[in-house]
Design a protein around this motif. Sequence first.
Motif, PDB file in Angstrom:
ATOM      1  N   TYR A  42       8.584 -59.231  16.581  1.00  0.00           N
ATOM      2  CA  TYR A  42       7.445 -59.808  16.981  1.00  0.00           C
ATOM      3  C   TYR A  42       7.429 -60.318  18.486  1.00  0.00           C
ATOM      4  N   SER A  43       8.726 -59.995  18.854  1.00  0.00           N
ATOM      5  CA  SER A  43       8.855 -60.804  20.450  1.00  0.00           C
ATOM      6  C   SER A  43       8.293 -59.692  21.315  1.00  0.00           C
ATOM      7  N   ALA A 139       2.940 -68.116  18.429  1.00  0.00           N
ATOM      8  CA  ALA A 139       3.777 -66.835  17.740  1.00  0.00           C
ATOM      9  C   ALA A 139       2.664 -65.669  17.396  1.00  0.00           C
ATOM     10  N   ASP A 140       2.941 -64.587  17.244  1.00  0.00           N
ATOM     11  CA  ASP A 140       2.370 -63.716  16.618  1.00  0.00           C
ATOM     12  C   ASP A 140       1.584 -64.086  15.358  1.00  0.00           C
ATOM     13  N   ASN A 142       0.843 -62.746  12.738  1.00  0.00           N
ATOM     14  CA  ASN A 142       1.233 -61.929  11.385  1.00  0.00           C
ATOM     15  C   ASN A 142       2.719 -62.411  11.331  1.00  0.00           C
ATOM     16  N   ASN A 143       3.270 -63.108  12.115  1.00  0.00           N
ATOM     17  CA  ASN A 143       4.666 -63.673  12.040  1.00  0.00           C
ATOM     18  C   ASN A 143       4.809 -64.811  11.117  1.00  0.00           C
ATOM     19  N   THR A 167       1.425 -56.229  22.882  1.00  0.00           N
ATOM     20  CA  THR A 167       2.742 -56.244  21.981  1.00  0.00           C
ATOM     21  C   THR A 167       3.561 -55.140  22.783  1.00  0.00           C
ATOM     22  N   ARG A 173      -2.231 -58.417  20.187  1.00  0.00           N
ATOM     23  CA  ARG A 173      -1.967 -59.295  19.448  1.00  0.00           C
ATOM     24  C   ARG A 173      -2.789 -60.302  19.264  1.00  0.00           C
ATOM     25  N   SER A 175      -2.621 -64.567  18.794  1.00  0.00           N
ATOM     26  CA  SER A 175      -1.575 -65.533  18.761  1.00  0.00           C
ATOM     27  C   SER A 175      -2.064 -66.851  18.236  1.00  0.00           C
TER      28      SER A 175
END
Length: 197
Positions: A42-43, A139-140, A142-143, A167, A173, A175
Amino acid sequence: MDAILSDDLTLEDDFVLLRPLVEIDIENLLHFSINEPDLWLYSLVRANGKENLENYIQITLKAKANKTEFPFIVFDKISGKYAGSTRFYDINLPFKTLQLGYTWYGKEFQGTKLNKHCKYLLLEFAFEKLQMERVEFRADNNNQRSINAMKSIGCKVDGILRNNMPTAEGLRRDSIVLSILKEEWFESVKENLKAKL
């Protein structure tokens, strides 16, 4: 304030030591880069593979020189091993805000109390030494693992920034933005987090 964020800064307790990341730390982190490439799923900036890790470190060291980031390498005192990395970024001293993130640990250290020890030391430093009014986390969306970790240390959800950044794959994405305020740190977050150590 600049003197506080100096190259001899270390934060530590009985379990963990955080010191400024330096270029030669590639040797201390390379095995994660080669053997655990999904750590950066996810970075926004990947560090999987030696070339990507070198780039990852160069980007943050350049930002450190510009005084917008301050990266740390994380050393786990219990195992006697380097565990990963984290950093302050988007440092805005006049506004008394910064973000805390780009945090990753090798799989061996995930699910241990290492992250809570790190976050306690970093938040204590941010609020009590740097006199920050707000520490932000992103963070994303989805993370879920990262989101749960942030909530477990006392972060409150501010909201979702929809479609706000690309991404590594060139998609977009959402956030999630979370934060801890200075008064929350002193009123409850500090003691609650300390109790979990």
